[in-house]
Design an enzyme around this catalytic site. Structure first.
Site, short mmCIF file in Angstrom:
data_model
loop_
_atom_site.label_atom_id
_atom_site.label_comp_id
_atom_site.label_asym_id
_atom_site.label_seq_id
_atom_site.Cartn_x
_atom_site.Cartn_y
_atom_site.Cartn_z
N ASP A 1 78.61 -3.04 12.36
CA ASP A 1 78.03 -4.38 12.46
C ASP A 1 79.09 -5.46 12.30
O ASP A 1 80.27 -5.18 12.03
CB ASP A 1 76.94 -4.54 11.39
CG ASP A 1 75.92 -5.60 11.76
OD1 ASP A 1 76.04 -6.20 12.84
OD2 ASP A 1 75.01 -5.84 10.94
N TYR B 1 80.41 6.41 4.82
CA TYR B 1 80.77 5.01 4.63
C TYR B 1 81.13 4.80 3.16
O TYR B 1 80.70 5.57 2.29
CB TYR B 1 79.61 4.08 4.96
CG TYR B 1 79.31 3.89 6.42
CD1 TYR B 1 79.75 2.75 7.11
CD2 TYR B 1 78.56 4.82 7.13
CE1 TYR B 1 79.45 2.55 8.45
CE2 TYR B 1 78.26 4.63 8.48
CZ TYR B 1 78.71 3.50 9.13
OH TYR B 1 78.43 3.31 10.46
#
Length: 433
Positions: free
Chosen positions: A152, A207
């Site tokens: 993002d 992540y």
């Protein structure tokens, strides 16, 4: 003809045409009268005309030389292009690392130059380095391009992997990197099977989320206190809450426009924990790591946000279980600054093709040192300096009191009786966080 004869001829010419006068410019050059032509001298050509003809000759020669040079360049370019066309395109994967600050995510928005993405810079470098034809840059499907995760806006990556078909030119990594900014690097390249798709073949993604530890301080504590240090007890509580996410749950409350009965809202989390804190530039930070099969838009940031809200005392621990039900729960979304795609996993592919004698396993062990160096040079400093100057975490923490973490009976009943449209706002199964 001897010298006296030449002098006599020159004298006769002067008598006919007159002397040269520098101030008056060139005189008409004449030939002596010829037999049968009368007494009038025959004009030959002015010296201006001779100069013009000479210049014209030089210009013509220069023009011919330029045309020859252009033809040679075209021929060389044509030969280079022909040589590239003779090179077979091969399916490869590239290991990428980048700092996402200033970019509107990873995925390219074709036709929109207003929002710059990581792939805009990558495709430009691929074309300029001669790895792909220019028309492949305009239509990425022609090179079978696919990325593992659509990170993002503002999100960085230390181990993004993309698959594509390229010409395997000499010194390919050096040439691609020479056309990339320093905060985007290609750290590795490996050949893969012809039908390989980095998104579909990816088993899991890891992540990490880096945040200042004052985010875990109780709500009665100063939200901007940089001297705060995370206690062992608070760290243990954080890890106990993060462990609740492990397994398969319905994460419709952790993304946008996803109904509670949509099958794609169910996601499998393999692990989630917070590492020991460390101090950088006088401020203490901690890193939360999460490994899952795939993630939806904003899912990880909301997972972190809800745990922070619980630890700070704004929400009860029971909100975790309730968030996986059909009732609507207001889950806060932590800032995007600290989120980084660290690694992508290809266990099944490695088991089948990693040791077949032709393809290498996609584990990137040899590139680990370069990945670590990139994080230390570009990712960690960006997160720390941006947090110090923009105070995104402190500002977000001040919004937590405005959230309502309780789901009413009416809300639960209303959502429970409604069959959501499975197509409404569906964003697919790819990573977006």
């Amino acid at each position: 003809m001897g010298v006296p004869s030449l002098r006599a001829a020159a004298g006769a010419l002067r008598r006919v045409c007159g002397p040269w006068t520098p101030r008056l410019g060139p005189r008409l050059l004449c030939l002596p009268p010829m037999a049968g032509n009368g007494d009038a001298p025959v004009p030959v050509r002015t010296e201006q005309e001779q100069d013009k003809k000479a210049r014209s000759g030089w210009q013509g020669a220069a023009r011919i030389w330029e045309e020859t040079e252009q033809q040679a360049k075209k021929l060389k370019s044509s030969e280079d292009g022909e040589q590239r066309r003779k090179l077979p395109k091969r399916k490869i994967v590239l290991l990428m690392a980048y700092s996402g600050k200033g970019y509107h995510g990873m995925q390219r928005n074709v036709g929109s130059s207003q929002f710059k993405t990581i792939e805009d810079d990558l495709v430009s470098a691929l074309v300029r380095s001669g790895c792909i034809p220019e028309n492949h840059g305009e239509d990425m499907r022609k090179m079978s391009f696919q990325r593992c995760a659509r990170t993002d806006k503002g999100v960085s990556a230390a181990g993004q992997v993309v698959s594509l078909k390229v010409w395997l030119i000499d010194d390919i990594l050096e040439k691609i990197n020479s056309h990339l900014p320093s905060h985007i690097r290609i750290l590795g390249l490996k050949r893969v099977t012809g039908g390989f798709n980095s998104k579909n073949k990816c088993d899991a993604r890891t992540y990490f989320y880096m945040l200042p530890t004052f985010a875990f301080a109780h709500k009665d504590h100063d939200v901007q206190d940089e001297t705060y240090r995370l206690s062992t007890e608070t760290l243990q509580r954080v890890n106990r809450l993060l462990a609740c996410y492990k397994g398969t749950h319905n994460f419709h409350n952790f993304t946008s426009q996803k109904g509670p009965r949509e099958p794609s809202a169910r996601r499998y989390i393999l692990d989630m924990f917070c590492e020991e804190p460390f101090v950088r530039e006088g401020m203490e930070f901690a890193v939360i790591k999460v490994k899952g099969q795939s993630f939806m838009t904003h899912q990880i940031r909301k997972m972190v946000g809800l745990v922070v809200a619980i630890v700070k005392g704004y929400a009860p621990e029971s909100v975790l279980e309730r968030s996986w039900g059909e009732a609507k729960v207001d889950v806060p979304k932590a800032p995007g600054l600290g989120l980084v795609l660290e690694r992508v996993h290809f266990e099944k592919y490695n088991q089948r093709f990693g040791h077949d004698g032709v393809h290498e396993p996609l584990d990137w062990a040899r590139e680990e040192a370069e990945v670590t160096a990139f994080k230390e040079q570009h990712i960690y400093p960006t997160i720390i300096s941006t947090e110090r100057h923009e105070r995104s975490m402190a500002q977000w923490l001040s919004t937590l009191p405005m959230h309502n973490f309780s789901a009413t009976v009416q809300e639960a009943a209303g959502l429970g009786s409604k069959d959501p449209n499975p197509l409404e706002g569906s964003e697919g199964d790819g990573d977006s966080d």
